[in-house]
Design a protein around this motif. Structure first.
Motif, PDB file in Angstrom:
ATOM      1  N   HIS A 304       0.841  -1.210   0.000  1.00  0.00           N
ATOM      2  CA  HIS A 304       0.000   0.000   0.000  1.00  0.00           C
ATOM      3  C   HIS A 304       0.871   1.254   0.000  1.00  0.00           C
ATOM      4  CE1 HIS A 304      -2.894   3.049   1.204  1.00  0.00           C
ATOM      5  NE2 HIS A 304      -2.176   3.289   2.289  1.00  0.00           N
ATOM      6  N   ASP A 308       1.279   1.165  -4.101  1.00  0.00           N
ATOM      7  CA  ASP A 308       0.011   1.760  -4.521  1.00  0.00           C
ATOM      8  C   ASP A 308       0.085   3.285  -4.414  1.00  0.00           C
ATOM      9  OD1 ASP A 308      -1.083  -0.704  -4.956  1.00  0.00           O
ATOM     10  OD2 ASP A 308      -2.118  -0.821  -3.028  1.00  0.00           O
ATOM     11  N   ARG A 432      -2.921   6.603  -8.852  1.00  0.00           N
ATOM     12  CA  ARG A 432      -2.116   6.361  -7.656  1.00  0.00           C
ATOM     13  C   ARG A 432      -2.660   7.126  -6.455  1.00  0.00           C
ATOM     14  NH1 ARG A 432       3.036   5.298  -9.144  1.00  0.00           N
ATOM     15  NH2 ARG A 432       3.318   4.617  -7.005  1.00  0.00           N
ATOM     16  N   ARG A 435      -6.210   5.917  -5.474  1.00  0.00           N
ATOM     17  CA  ARG A 435      -6.215   4.598  -4.854  1.00  0.00           C
ATOM     18  C   ARG A 435      -5.605   4.633  -3.462  1.00  0.00           C
ATOM     19  NH1 ARG A 435      -3.942  -1.146  -7.051  1.00  0.00           N
ATOM     20  NH2 ARG A 435      -4.471  -2.278  -5.148  1.00  0.00           N
ATOM     21  N   CYS A 436      -4.535   5.362  -3.322  1.00  0.00           N
ATOM     22  CA  CYS A 436      -3.861   5.526  -2.032  1.00  0.00           C
ATOM     23  C   CYS A 436      -4.842   6.102  -1.012  1.00  0.00           C
ATOM     24  CB  CYS A 436      -2.688   6.473  -2.246  1.00  0.00           C
ATOM     25  SG  CYS A 436      -1.748   6.884  -0.784  1.00  0.00           S
ATOM     26  N   ASP A 439      -7.699   3.385  -0.258  1.00  0.00           N
ATOM     27  CA  ASP A 439      -7.193   2.282   0.573  1.00  0.00           C
ATOM     28  C   ASP A 439      -6.763   2.761   1.954  1.00  0.00           C
ATOM     29  OD1 ASP A 439      -7.681   0.697  -1.567  1.00  0.00           O
ATOM     30  OD2 ASP A 439      -5.577   0.400  -2.133  1.00  0.00           O
TER      31      ASP A 439
END
Ligand SMILES: *[C@@H]1O[C@H](CO)[C@@H](O)[C@H](O)[C@H]1NC(C)=O
Ligand SMILES: *[C@@H]1O[C@H](CO)[C@@H](O)[C@H](O)[C@H]1NC(C)=O
Ligand SMILES: *[C@@H]1O[C@H](CO)[C@@H](O)[C@H](O)[C@H]1NC(C)=O
Ligand SMILES: *[C@@H]1O[C@H](CO)[C@@H](O)[C@H](O)[C@H]1NC(C)=O
Length: 478
Positions: A304, A308, A432, A435-436, A439
């Motif tokens: 992560h 990510d 990126r 998504r970071c 998550d």
């Protein structure tokens, strides 16, 4: 339960070996100084093989632990050229390479690289040495992952297994000065796998793999050249990173991911730990039932945080002034991502110094001319391969009137009325950063993406060209 804490944290803080004479000048801890020292050795030893040189460096820094010897041989035995280092370069190089964290949280053995990130030299050089050995001696490339990342990650996960997984990696830190870097201070208590150690490990894995795969007809270049091509590149206007096909430092996360992810990291880290214990005759450690879980949880955080998520250049690195007053916390997760362009500065920034200067100029404008407490944006995307921290994940921004408390405002530096940002910069934002954020629990999974102009009526931001582009992106809603 067995506690590994002290066992593994001790090596991180031992005192380093002081060489007989102190250098008379204070050396800067940046990659360029290191490369210049390497270049001097090469220039005074014509015909020196890069493999001999990295081995001499390993020997200088005393990196002859059992696992390194297992994969690469003992450097004191292999170095046919111990005489290549002069007395003063020995002292400089020993300090430059030897990795420690002092009791005061200063990390040494790390250098500031031109792209604004910080790299530990030891794992970088071990990766390069594995690759060169495979290439020059025609041996199989072994040990690249264990030596660059596997061992550090495994030991870091285990040594801190009583802490939540997010504490088992990092942290990043701040240089005293980016122009004259001498002291690098970590932002909280260290793990064995600081950001700099992970960056150096990724770079070592990338360069080592690349060197090991050079075609038979091609000889490896001098070490200074290998490092310069990776760290000291020039991006050209109009295409930026999109035009770059070779491996360079701002792409370390995506390239290391593409090389390492297919390897089954969990198995690799477990095997690396088993090897460490076997070599150290401490196999009993592996009997603890928590090991597999600790590695699994740790790797999830690693993937992560370092693959990510994009690398975010912290405020201290771009020279931010303090927030004025007290920041207001955002209530997370937020539902919206507002996309902006800066308009001014109107050109995409392609280097760390330029992007940093743009950040400081915008913060100055927002604080002095607008009277705001800080730069308005939550994050800003450069075209140098990095995202710059504005108000960050946790604090209310000032970017999209009437909507600041329900979303992040992210801007790409440049004027995108008539042209698009580079593909690389757009991907950093779209894939990126988003998504970071999702998550990491900062942005709702079903978030909505809007252009700035959809929220207010007085702007054409993020520019006509860029706005028509984002209309086709997932999460965009009219
Ligand atoms: C180093 O070299 C000596 C003699 O050549 C040899 O006996 C020894 O095993 C070597 N040690 C290592 C660790 O390779
Ligand atoms: C932004 O780009 C548009 C279209 O190319 C141009 O007309 C405008 O002058 C530019 N503005 C700035 C501040 O560069
Ligand atoms: C997003 O998901 C949350 C929680 O699952 C839900 O309450 C909310 O209504 C959803 N929002 C949208 C715009 O679909
Ligand atoms: C912007 O203006 C349009 C047309 O004048 C109006 O329909 C819309 O509600 C306005 N949007 C906002 C956010 O004020």
């Amino acid at each position: 339960m067995i506690s590994f804490g002290l066992l593994f944290l001790v090596p991180a803080s031992f005192c380093f070996f002081t060489v007989y004479s102190m250098p008379t000048t204070v050396h800067l801890r940046n990659m360029e100084s290191f490369i210049q020292a390497v270049k001097q050795i090469e220039d005074s030893n014509p015909g020196l093989s890069p493999l001999t040189l990295v081995r001499a460096l390993r020997s200088t820094a005393g990196h002859d632990d059992l696992m390194t010897i297992h994969f690469l041989g003992a450097s004191y035995n292999l170095t046919d050229a111990m005489g290549i280092l002069s007395f003063s370069s020995f002292s400089f190089l020993d300090k430059a390479i030897h990795h420690i964290v002092t009791d005061h949280g200063e990390e040494r053995g790390v250098v500031l690289v031109p792209d604004g990130t910080t790299v530990a030299l030891a794992p970088l050089l071990l990766g390069v040495e594995s690759g060169l050995r495979a290439k020059i001696e025609g041996k199989p490339a072994i040990g690249i992952f264990p030596l660059t990342l596997g061992r550090t990650l495994g030991l870091s996960f285990l040594s801190l297994q009583d802490f939540p997984p997010s504490y088992r990696l990092g942290p990043n830190g701040c240089w005293d000065s980016v122009d004259h870097p001498k002291i690098f201070k970590l932002s909280r208590s260290p793990t064995l796998a600081t950001d700099a150690v992970i960056n150096g490990g990724m770079d070592g894995a990338i360069l080592g793999t690349e060197l090991s795969k050079l075609p038979a007809s091609e000889q490896p270049q001098a070490l200074s050249k290998i490092l310069r091509e990776y760290y000291n590149f020039i991006l050209h206007e109009g295409q930026g990173l999109d035009a770059v096909t070779n491996h360079i430092s701002p792409k370390r996360r995506e390239i290391s991911r593409s090389i390492l992810e297919p390897l089954d990291l969990h198995r690799q880290v477990m095997e690396t730990l088993a090897l460490v214990w076997k070599l150290e005759s401490t196999e009993w450690i592996g009997l603890d039932t928590g090991v597999g879980e600790a590695v699994k949880g740790g790797l999830q955080v690693f993937v992560h945080r370092y693959w990510d998520c994009p690398q975010i250049i912290p405020r201290c690195q771009w020279g931010a002034k303090d927030y004025r007053g007290t920041p207001v916390p955002l209530s997370l997760p937020v539902q919206f991502l507002y996309v902006h362009h800066t308009y001014e500065p109107s050109s995409p920034c392609l280097t760390f110094p330029d992007c940093s200067r743009n950040m400081r100029a915008m913060q100055h404008f927002h604080q002095e001319d607008r009277g705001w407490s800080d730069i308005g944006y939550s994050f800003v995307v450069g075209s140098d391969g990095y995202i710059y921290e504005g108000r960050g994940w946790n604090h209310l921004g000032r970017h999209t009137r009437g909507h600041n408390d329900i979303g992040y405002g992210v801007s790409i530096i440049g004027n995108y009325t008539g042209t698009l940002p580079s593909r690389h910069a757009m991907d950093l934002l779209r894939h990126r950063l988003a998504r970071c954020a999702v998550d990491g629990g900062a942005l709702a999974a079903n978030f909505t993406m809007h252009g700035h102009r959809q929220a207010v009526n007085y702007t054409s931001c993020p520019g006509d060209a860029f706005f028509s582009e984002i209309r086709s992106w997932e999460h965009f809603k009219d």
